[in-house]
Design an enzyme around this catalytic site. Structure first.
Site, PDB file in Angstrom:
ATOM      1  N   SER A 108     -95.389  39.649   6.481  1.00 62.71           N
ATOM      2  CA  SER A 108     -94.602  39.632   5.248  1.00 62.71           C
ATOM      3  C   SER A 108     -95.496  39.145   4.106  1.00 62.71           C
ATOM      4  O   SER A 108     -96.530  39.730   3.820  1.00 62.71           O
ATOM      5  CB  SER A 108     -93.360  38.753   5.436  1.00 62.71           C
ATOM      6  OG  SER A 108     -92.426  38.987   4.408  1.00 62.71           O
ATOM      7  N   LYS A 160     -71.935  35.083 -12.075  1.00 61.05           N
ATOM      8  CA  LYS A 160     -72.708  33.851 -12.004  1.00 61.05           C
ATOM      9  C   LYS A 160     -72.641  33.191 -10.628  1.00 61.05           C
ATOM     10  O   LYS A 160     -73.572  32.504 -10.214  1.00 61.05           O
ATOM     11  CB  LYS A 160     -72.215  32.865 -13.076  1.00 61.05           C
ATOM     12  CG  LYS A 160     -73.091  31.639 -13.248  1.00 61.05           C
ATOM     13  CD  LYS A 160     -74.454  32.009 -13.772  1.00 61.05           C
ATOM     14  CE  LYS A 160     -75.299  30.778 -14.041  1.00 61.05           C
ATOM     15  NZ  LYS A 160     -76.638  31.139 -14.540  1.00 61.05           N
TER      16      LYS A 160
END
Length: 281
Positions: A108, A160
């Site tokens: 990764s 949010k």
């Protein structure tokens, strides 16, 4: 002429006879890639942590090459990109080759870092690849109700509170996250293609997030060959000496003090263990 004068007159001559060797500088990139390690972190990679080591490594007068010892299961994509870009910037400024050596795992973000090198080598047991994106967490929407705890969350902006762990998961939030993953995955793939070019094999599995051992990684073009740092450096630069530039350890880690941040250290240790455990380490 006094004895002191005789010795002093010989000092420049002796200095001239000392042969200054070429240098292959080594930088260790070991640990989880994270933007905010705790003051106790010993194995964390980010631009702030490795900047001084990179600057010292590329600053040698008789520099022949820089070697990166990569041992990382990955982590934050932004820090992976920042460190890799800094390596390329310094390499271009100094016009020296960069060689990466995968140790236990370069997966990764760890492989993202390795791709900053011009050549990549691995041990036959190294785990290489994992070209993908992953994120995870926990959901506790029923936990609060069970213990009679009232959740108070106030926001301005409809999105949010996306993926709030104490609220029920929303399908639209998961879809948003998947789109973010797709965009990051494309950036990762483009970086690997840019750095590895036609060395990459034609394989449908290459960018699936899978991991391979060293020999298979060579076959797929993810690395250029098998070998250790000392083996390759000795063959390529037989007259050079190896100089290791270690990233600076945080202050509390250098002092061996753990009590002031014991709880944070435990949480960090658990988080890092999870990252490593994905690869059986």
């Amino acid at each position: 002429m006094s004895v002191t004068d005789k010795l002093a007159s010989r000092i420049p001559v002796l200095a001239d006879r000392v042969e200054r060797k070429d240098v292959v500088a080594v930088v260790r990139l070991h640990g989880v890639i994270t933007p905010s390690p705790s003051p106790l972190a010993r194995g964390a990679i980010n631009l702030t942590a490795v900047e001084s080591a990179l600057t010292r490594a590329f600053g040698h007068d008789r520099l022949k090459a820089v070697a990166l010892l990569v041992n990382s299961p990955g982590g934050a994509p932004t820090q992976s990109g920042l460190v890799a870009e800094r390596i390329r910037q310094l390499a271009d400024e100094k016009n020296v080759p960069v060689l990466a050596f995968c140790e236990d795992v370069a997966a990764s973000g760890g492989y993202w870092l390795a791709c900053a090198a011009d050549e990549i080598y691995a041990h036959r047991t190294s785990m290489v690849g994992s070209i993908g994106v992953i994120s995870g967490g926990f959901g506790f929407p029923g936990l609060l109700e069970r213990f009679g705890i009232e959740r108070r969350l106030h926001t301005a902006g409809a999105n949010k509170s996306r993926l709030d762990p104490f609220s029920p998961e929303k399908p639209e939030d998961v879809e948003w996250l998947k789109k973010m993953h797709t965009q990051l995955h494309e950036l990762f793939v483009n970086w690997v293609k840019e750095r590895r070019g036609d060395r990459l094999a034609e394989s449908e599995d290459l960018f699936t997030g899978d991991v391979w051992l060293g020999a298979k990684a060579v076959e797929l073009g993810l690395v250029d060959g098998l070998g250790s740092l000392r083996q390759i450096v000795t063959e390529r630069f037989p007259d050079a000496e190896i100089s290791v530039a270690e990233p600076k350890r945080p202050l509390l880690a250098r002092l061996g003090l753990g009590a002031p941040a014991a709880a944070a250290a435990v949480l960090e240790a658990v988080s890092q263990k999870v990252a490593w455990s994905r690869f059986g380490l």
